[in-house]
Design a protein around this motif. Sequence first.
Motif, PDB file in Angstrom:
ATOM      1  N   CYS A   1      -6.485   5.229   1.152  1.00 33.70           N
ATOM      2  CA  CYS A   1      -5.392   4.267   1.196  1.00 33.70           C
ATOM      3  C   CYS A   1      -4.358   4.680   2.233  1.00 33.70           C
ATOM      4  O   CYS A   1      -3.830   3.845   2.967  1.00 33.70           O
ATOM      5  N   SER A   2      -4.089   5.964   2.316  1.00 32.96           N
ATOM      6  CA  SER A   2      -3.141   6.477   3.306  1.00 32.96           C
ATOM      7  C   SER A   2      -3.655   6.248   4.725  1.00 32.96           C
ATOM      8  O   SER A   2      -2.891   5.850   5.610  1.00 32.96           O
TER       9      SER A   2
ATOM     10  N   ALA B   1      -1.964   3.829   7.572  1.00 32.84           N
ATOM     11  CA  ALA B   1      -1.633   4.283   8.925  1.00 32.84           C
ATOM     12  C   ALA B   1      -2.256   3.364   9.975  1.00 32.84           C
ATOM     13  O   ALA B   1      -1.606   3.009  10.965  1.00 32.84           O
ATOM     14  N   ALA B   2      -3.498   2.967   9.757  1.00 32.37           N
ATOM     15  CA  ALA B   2      -4.152   2.042  10.690  1.00 32.37           C
ATOM     16  C   ALA B   2      -3.450   0.680  10.696  1.00 32.37           C
ATOM     17  O   ALA B   2      -3.280   0.063  11.746  1.00 32.37           O
TER      18      ALA B   2
ATOM     19  N   LEU C   1       0.825  -1.212   0.000  1.00 31.52           N
ATOM     20  CA  LEU C   1       0.000   0.000   0.000  1.00 31.52           C
ATOM     21  C   LEU C   1       0.856   1.258   0.000  1.00 31.52           C
ATOM     22  O   LEU C   1       0.522   2.248  -0.655  1.00 31.52           O
ATOM     23  N   THR C   2       1.964   1.232   0.709  1.00 33.71           N
ATOM     24  CA  THR C   2       2.855   2.392   0.742  1.00 33.71           C
ATOM     25  C   THR C   2       3.406   2.680  -0.651  1.00 33.71           C
ATOM     26  O   THR C   2       3.490   3.843  -1.067  1.00 33.71           O
TER      27      THR C   2
ATOM     28  N   THR D   1       0.192  -3.251  13.267  1.00 34.03           N
ATOM     29  CA  THR D   1       1.453  -3.997  13.242  1.00 34.03           C
ATOM     30  C   THR D   1       2.299  -3.654  14.456  1.00 34.03           C
ATOM     31  O   THR D   1       2.953  -4.524  15.039  1.00 34.03           O
ATOM     32  N   PHE D   2       2.290  -2.391  14.858  1.00 38.94           N
ATOM     33  CA  PHE D   2       3.026  -1.941  16.038  1.00 38.94           C
ATOM     34  C   PHE D   2       2.509  -2.656  17.291  1.00 38.94           C
ATOM     35  O   PHE D   2       3.293  -3.194  18.079  1.00 38.94           O
ATOM     36  N   VAL D   3       1.198  -2.698  17.461  1.00 33.15           N
ATOM     37  CA  VAL D   3       0.600  -3.370  18.619  1.00 33.15           C
ATOM     38  C   VAL D   3       0.848  -4.879  18.545  1.00 33.15           C
ATOM     39  O   VAL D   3       1.196  -5.515  19.542  1.00 33.15           O
TER      40      VAL D   3
END
Length: 173
Positions: free
Chosen positions: A69-70, A74-75, A53-54, A80-82
Amino acid sequence: MISSLVVVNIIWWMVMIAAISLGATHLSRCPVQPNIPIYLIVLGASHLLSLSLTYTWNSWGDDKPSIMCSAFTAALHLFTFVWFFVGTSWIYPVYPPDYTPGTLRYCHKTTYQLAFAITTLVWVATTLMFICSCCFALLTCCKMVMSGHRLIPNRYSFYGATSDSHEPAGGDV
């Protein structure tokens, strides 16, 4: 510099594909922590999707699909961080597992070691980025102070000011 980033990016793609395939292949072969193969599958899939997507939304422009898409990207990065922290809580407490099948603390060796290596690599990279960012901020502040610039402008300064006068512009009021 760009070629190095391309090589690292390709290697990361291959590692994430390996994470998905190892997690799916050995889904039931880690009784000590059955969530480790699931962690690898979800981590790999979310990384590949966010990378895809990036790459695509940067080429679209500023229309509504690009903004959506942006926001989705971000979501996905937040998820992924969590998910990374959740996986960390599954991987490190069982270190080292037993690699002998049939034992109580068994986990497939390659699956566990890949999960451990990815998680440790991300922690090391995050720590290095944090340290480098702090050093850069400290050096920038020191450079500003040494050159005589003020970090916080006074009430008479404004963007584009050409003098350091402490009197208001416009003469007598």
